[in-house]
Design an enzyme around this catalytic site. Structure first.
Site, PDB file in Angstrom:
ATOM      1  N   LYS A  23      24.508 -23.755 -14.717  1.00  0.00           N
ATOM      2  CA  LYS A  23      25.119 -22.521 -15.159  1.00  0.00           C
ATOM      3  C   LYS A  23      24.909 -21.449 -14.088  1.00  0.00           C
ATOM      4  O   LYS A  23      23.921 -21.555 -13.357  1.00  0.00           O
ATOM      5  CB  LYS A  23      24.555 -22.089 -16.499  1.00  0.00           C
ATOM      6  CG  LYS A  23      23.168 -21.426 -16.395  1.00  0.00           C
ATOM      7  CD  LYS A  23      22.795 -20.696 -17.631  1.00  0.00           C
ATOM      8  CE  LYS A  23      23.099 -19.239 -17.591  1.00  0.00           C
ATOM      9  NZ  LYS A  23      22.144 -18.389 -16.869  1.00  0.00           N
ATOM     10  N   LYS A  57       7.481 -12.181 -23.639  1.00  0.00           N
ATOM     11  CA  LYS A  57       8.403 -13.308 -23.522  1.00  0.00           C
ATOM     12  C   LYS A  57       8.240 -14.184 -24.757  1.00  0.00           C
ATOM     13  O   LYS A  57       7.184 -14.785 -24.981  1.00  0.00           O
ATOM     14  CB  LYS A  57       8.126 -14.126 -22.254  1.00  0.00           C
ATOM     15  CG  LYS A  57       9.039 -15.343 -22.160  1.00  0.00           C
ATOM     16  CD  LYS A  57       9.302 -15.784 -20.752  1.00  0.00           C
ATOM     17  CE  LYS A  57      10.099 -17.090 -20.692  1.00  0.00           C
ATOM     18  NZ  LYS A  57      11.527 -16.937 -20.888  1.00  0.00           N
ATOM     19  N   HIS A  60      22.367 -20.521 -23.115  1.00  0.00           N
ATOM     20  CA  HIS A  60      21.156 -20.947 -23.829  1.00  0.00           C
ATOM     21  C   HIS A  60      21.208 -20.671 -25.332  1.00  0.00           C
ATOM     22  O   HIS A  60      20.873 -21.531 -26.142  1.00  0.00           O
ATOM     23  CB  HIS A  60      19.928 -20.253 -23.244  1.00  0.00           C
ATOM     24  CG  HIS A  60      19.824 -20.371 -21.751  1.00  0.00           C
ATOM     25  ND1 HIS A  60      20.177 -21.507 -21.067  1.00  0.00           N
ATOM     26  CD2 HIS A  60      19.412 -19.492 -20.802  1.00  0.00           C
ATOM     27  CE1 HIS A  60      19.974 -21.327 -19.767  1.00  0.00           C
ATOM     28  NE2 HIS A  60      19.523 -20.111 -19.581  1.00  0.00           N
ATOM     29  N   LYS A  93      16.253  -8.438 -21.822  1.00  0.00           N
ATOM     30  CA  LYS A  93      15.285  -8.367 -20.725  1.00  0.00           C
ATOM     31  C   LYS A  93      14.348  -7.191 -20.997  1.00  0.00           C
ATOM     32  O   LYS A  93      14.712  -6.266 -21.725  1.00  0.00           O
ATOM     33  CB  LYS A  93      16.002  -8.084 -19.394  1.00  0.00           C
ATOM     34  CG  LYS A  93      17.145  -9.032 -19.086  1.00  0.00           C
ATOM     35  CD  LYS A  93      16.671 -10.269 -18.359  1.00  0.00           C
ATOM     36  CE  LYS A  93      17.802 -11.144 -17.883  1.00  0.00           C
ATOM     37  NZ  LYS A  93      17.848 -12.471 -18.468  1.00  0.00           N
ATOM     38  N   LYS A 122      14.011 -28.633 -22.527  1.00  0.00           N
ATOM     39  CA  LYS A 122      12.700 -28.212 -23.030  1.00  0.00           C
ATOM     40  C   LYS A 122      12.260 -29.131 -24.169  1.00  0.00           C
ATOM     41  O   LYS A 122      13.073 -29.512 -25.010  1.00  0.00           O
ATOM     42  CB  LYS A 122      12.758 -26.750 -23.503  1.00  0.00           C
ATOM     43  CG  LYS A 122      12.952 -25.782 -22.325  1.00  0.00           C
ATOM     44  CD  LYS A 122      12.907 -24.346 -22.786  1.00  0.00           C
ATOM     45  CE  LYS A 122      13.351 -23.418 -21.695  1.00  0.00           C
ATOM     46  NZ  LYS A 122      12.307 -22.660 -21.046  1.00  0.00           N
ATOM     47  N   ASP A 172      24.904 -14.085 -19.321  1.00  0.00           N
ATOM     48  CA  ASP A 172      23.757 -14.741 -18.692  1.00  0.00           C
ATOM     49  C   ASP A 172      22.998 -15.617 -19.689  1.00  0.00           C
ATOM     50  O   ASP A 172      22.537 -16.699 -19.336  1.00  0.00           O
ATOM     51  CB  ASP A 172      22.810 -13.668 -18.118  1.00  0.00           C
ATOM     52  CG  ASP A 172      21.675 -14.265 -17.296  1.00  0.00           C
ATOM     53  OD1 ASP A 172      21.953 -15.153 -16.476  1.00  0.00           O
ATOM     54  OD2 ASP A 172      20.520 -13.850 -17.479  1.00  0.00           O
TER      55      ASP A 172
HETATM   56  C1  BG6 Z   1      18.399 -18.213 -16.816  1.00  0.00           C
HETATM   57  C2  BG6 Z   1      18.915 -16.799 -16.779  1.00  0.00           C
HETATM   58  O1  BG6 Z   1      19.422 -19.108 -17.099  1.00  0.00           O
HETATM   59  O2  BG6 Z   1      17.393 -18.317 -17.842  1.00  0.00           O
HETATM   60  C3  BG6 Z   1      17.786 -15.829 -16.511  1.00  0.00           C
HETATM   61  O3  BG6 Z   1      19.904 -16.680 -15.760  1.00  0.00           O
HETATM   62  C4  BG6 Z   1      16.669 -16.026 -17.507  1.00  0.00           C
HETATM   63  O4  BG6 Z   1      18.244 -14.488 -16.538  1.00  0.00           O
HETATM   64  C5  BG6 Z   1      16.265 -17.491 -17.610  1.00  0.00           C
HETATM   65  O5  BG6 Z   1      15.577 -15.245 -17.082  1.00  0.00           O
HETATM   66  C6  BG6 Z   1      15.302 -17.725 -18.755  1.00  0.00           C
HETATM   67  O6  BG6 Z   1      14.831 -19.053 -18.713  1.00  0.00           O
HETATM   68  P1  BG6 Z   1      13.405 -19.436 -19.328  1.00  0.00           P
HETATM   69  O7  BG6 Z   1      13.319 -20.911 -19.208  1.00  0.00           O
HETATM   70  O8  BG6 Z   1      12.387 -18.702 -18.498  1.00  0.00           O
HETATM   71  O9  BG6 Z   1      13.407 -18.942 -20.743  1.00  0.00           O
END
Ligand code: BG6
Length: 489
Positions: A147, A344, A239, A339, A181, A234
Site C-alpha cells: 500500500k 499507540k 488497515h 496520529k 499480525k 493512509d
Molecule cells: C502505515 C501507515 O501503513 O501504517 C502509517 O502509512 C502508520 O502512517 C502505520 O503509521 C501503522 O502501522 P503499525 O503496524 O505501526 O500500526
C-alpha cells in the site's frame, strides 16, 4: 491455511536501501533466520540506485540490523547467515538500459523468482516493463506490492491494470501488513473455531463493534507524503477496512485465498455509502494542534518539520459505519484512527448485548453486556470481560468485571515484535495468497473512501481540531455518545 506446492528460493528486493526495506523487511528476514524458518537455498538480491559493491551493501544491511532489531534478539551468527544470502545489483529503475544489469545479476538463480517492489508506485510500470524486457518473467513469477495502491479509485485501477499487463491475479501479492499480525490471524481462529463466539456473532448477540488504530507518533519528516494523503487514505482505506472485513465476514467455505477474499469482498460491497446525509452525524475529521505527550511538548500538524502554515488535511477520522446485510443490520461499527493521540493503541472492541432481565441489583436497571477486546497493540492479546461476584460474605449483591485474558506474547512465547512482515514474507515464498488483497477489495475500499471524502467536501462540516496527546476531538465523543455508547479507553 492451504499452501500451493511451489516454494520460491529466489527473492529480488527493489528499493533495498529504502525505509520500508531497512526498517521492516530486513528485520523480518532476520527474525525468520533466527527461527530457522528459511530454506538453505534462499537467496536475496537487493536492488537500488546507489553504486555499491556486494560487501558495501552487506555492511549497510548490518547497520540496519543493529538499528532495527531489538538488541536482546541480535546474534552475530544469525546476522552472518542472513548476510551470506544477500547479493546486490545497482540499477536505475527509470532507465531501460539498466535492466540487463539485473539480468546479469540473476544469472544462475533458480526460477521462479519473487519480485518485491518496496518502491514508489509511480515506478511500478517501469519495473514491470523492465523485467519483461529482459525475458525473465514466467507464469510462476510473483510480484509483491505495498500500500498505497493508488490515491483514489481511478489511480488504483491504473496501477492494477499496469500490474496485470505482465502478471495474472494469482501472481500478484498486494500487502496490507496488518494482515500479517499475529492477533489479526488469530481473529479468524477466534471467530470460526470457537462455538461460544460463532453462535453470538451477529446482530442477535452483538450491540456494537469498535475499531481503533491510534498512534502517538506525529507526521514528523513524512509531511511531504502525508499532506497529500490524510488519515482516511493512509489508514482507513487499508488497515481499518481490512480489520472490519475480518471481523464481519461470513465463514469462508475454505480457509484459502479464494474463500477469504470473496467473503471480504462481500463485506465491502455491503458497506453503506457515506453520502452527504450521513456525513453530518456519522463522520468526523480533525487535525492535531500543539499539545503534550508523556510530559513532552509536541508541535501541531502545521508546525511539524517541513510543514506549510496551513493545511486542510485530516490526521484523525472517526466514522460510524453500517454493513447492510442480514447478519449486521442495526449494528454500528465505530471506526477511529489518528496520529499524535494519547498512546499507540490498536484494538477491536466487541460489545455483546446484555440480557433483558437484571437480577443482581434491583436498583440498577441494566447490566452492560460482556466486552471482548482484541488487542494488536500495545499487547497482542484477546481478553473477555466477565462478571463475577466480589469476594466476601457481604458483597453478594453487586458484581465485578474482570478480564479473562490470552496474551499471545506470554502464552505462545512470541518474540515481542510488532511487525506482520515475517508471516507475509513466508507466504510469498510458499505461494499462499490468503492474507494478500485482491484487486476487487482494493478497489471497493477506495470507492467507499472516495465517496465519503467527496460527500464530506460537499458538506458544511468543518475540519475539527484536537490537542496532540488527546483521544481526538470532542465531536468524535459525540458521534458515539449520540447512540448511547462510549469509546473504550
Ligand atoms: C502505515 C501507515 O501503513 O501504517 C502509517 O502509512 C502508520 O502512517 C502505520 O503509521 C501503522 O502501522 P503499525 O503496524 O505501526 O500500526
Amino acid at each position: 491455511m492451504s499452501k500451493s506446492p511451489e516454494n520460491i528460493t529466489s527473492f529480488v528486493l527493489f528499493g533495498a536501501l529504502g525505509d520500508l526495506s531497512l526498517h521492516k523487511l530486513i528485520p523480518a528476514w532476520y527474525y525468520l533466520e533466527r527461527e530457522n524458518m528459511l530454506s538453505d537455498e534462499l537467496k536475496i538480491l537487493g536492488v537500488a540506485r546507489q553504486d555499491l559493491t556486494k560487501e558495501q551493501f552487506q555492511k549497510k544491511i548490518l547497520g540496519a540490523l543493529n538499528s532495527f532489531v531489538a538488541s536482546e534478539y541480535l546474534d552475530d551468527d544469525v546476522c552472518t547467515k542472513l548476510l551470506g544470502r544477500l547479493d546486490y545489483c545497482c540499477c536505475d529503475l527509470q532507465r531501460p538500459e539498466s535492466y540487463p544489469n539485473l539480468e546479469q545479476s540473476l544469472k544462475g538463480w533458480s526460477k521462479p523468482i519473487a519480485y518485491y517492489l518496496a518502491i514508489s508506485p509511480s515506478l511500478f510500470e517501469q519495473v514491470c516493463d523492465g523485467l519483461n524486457s529482459i525475458n525473465i518473467l514466467t507464469s510462476l513469477s510473483r510480484i509483491v506490492v505495498e500500500k498505497p495502491i493508488g490515491y483514489d479509485l481511478e489511480s488504483s485501477k491504473e496501477i492494477n491494470s499496469k500490474l496485470l499487463k505482465h502478471f495474472t491475479e494469482s501472481q500478484i501479492y498486494r500487502i496490507d501488513h496488518y494482515l500479517g499480525k499475529e492477533t489479526v490471524q488469530n481473529l479468524i481462529a477466534l471467530r470460526f473455531a470457537n462455538s461460544l463466539f460463532s453462535s453470538q456473532w451477529s446482530n442477535k448477540g452483538i450491540e456494537s463493534i469498535e475499531i481503533t488504530a491510534a498512534e502517538s507518533v506525529g507526521i514528523e519528516d513524512r509531511w511531504g507524503y502525508f499532506d497529500g494523503v490524510g488519515q482516511m487514505k493512509d489508514m482507513v482505506q487499508s488497515h481499518i477496512l481490512q480489520l472490519l472485513c475480518l471481523i464481519a465476514m461470513e465463514p469462508p467455505n475454505r480457509l484459502n485465498d479464494q474463500g477469504i477474499r470473496s467473503e471480504k469482498v462481500k463485506v465491502l460491497e455491503s458497506l453503506k455509502p457515506l453520502g452527504e446525509a450521513e456525513i453530518e452525524k456519522n463522520f468526523v475529521t480533525a487535525q492535531y494542534a500543539d499539545g503534550e505527550i508523556l510530559g513532552t511538548k509536541v508541535p501541531g500538524y502545521t508546525n511539524e518539520k517541513n510543514a506549510q502554515n496551513a493545511s486542510g488535511t485530516e490526521t484523525f477520522v472517526s466514522i460510524k459505519a453500517e454493513i447492510q446485510n442480514w447478519r449486521w443490520s442495526g449494528v454500528p461499527f465505530y471506526l477511529r484512527t489518528g496520529k499524535r493521540m494519547a498512546s499507540k493503541t490498536t484494538q477491536i472492541v466487541v460489545q455483546f448485548k446484555s440480557d433483558g432481565h437484571y437480577i443482581f441489583d434491583q436498583k440498577r436497571e441494566k447490566l452492560k453486556g460482556n466486552t471482548l477486546v482484541i488487542s494488536l497493540h500495545p499487547t497482542e492479546s484477546i481478553s473477555l470481560e466477565v462478571y463475577t461476584k466480589p469476594h466476601g460474605v457481604d458483597n453478594n449483591k453487586g458484581l465485578r468485571s474482570d478480564p479473562m485474558s490470552l496474551d499471545f506474547i506470554k502464552t505462545q512465547k512470541l518474540l515481542n515484535i510488532p511487525s506482520g512482515y515475517q508471516s507475509l514474507l513466508m507466504d510469498i515464498l510458499q505461494g499462499d495468497q490468503s492474507l494478500f488483497l485482491c484487486k476487487e477489495e482494493v478497489e471497493l475500499a477506495w470507492q467507499w473512501c472516495d465517496n465519503a471524502l467527496e460527500s464530506h467536501k460537499k458538506s458544511d462540516q468543518e475540519l475539527y481540531c484536537y490537542p496532540a496527546g488527546s483521544n481526538g476531538p470532542r465531536e468524535s465523543e459525540l458521534l458515539i455518545q449520540s447512540d448511547g455508547h462510549r469509546w473504550y479507553e
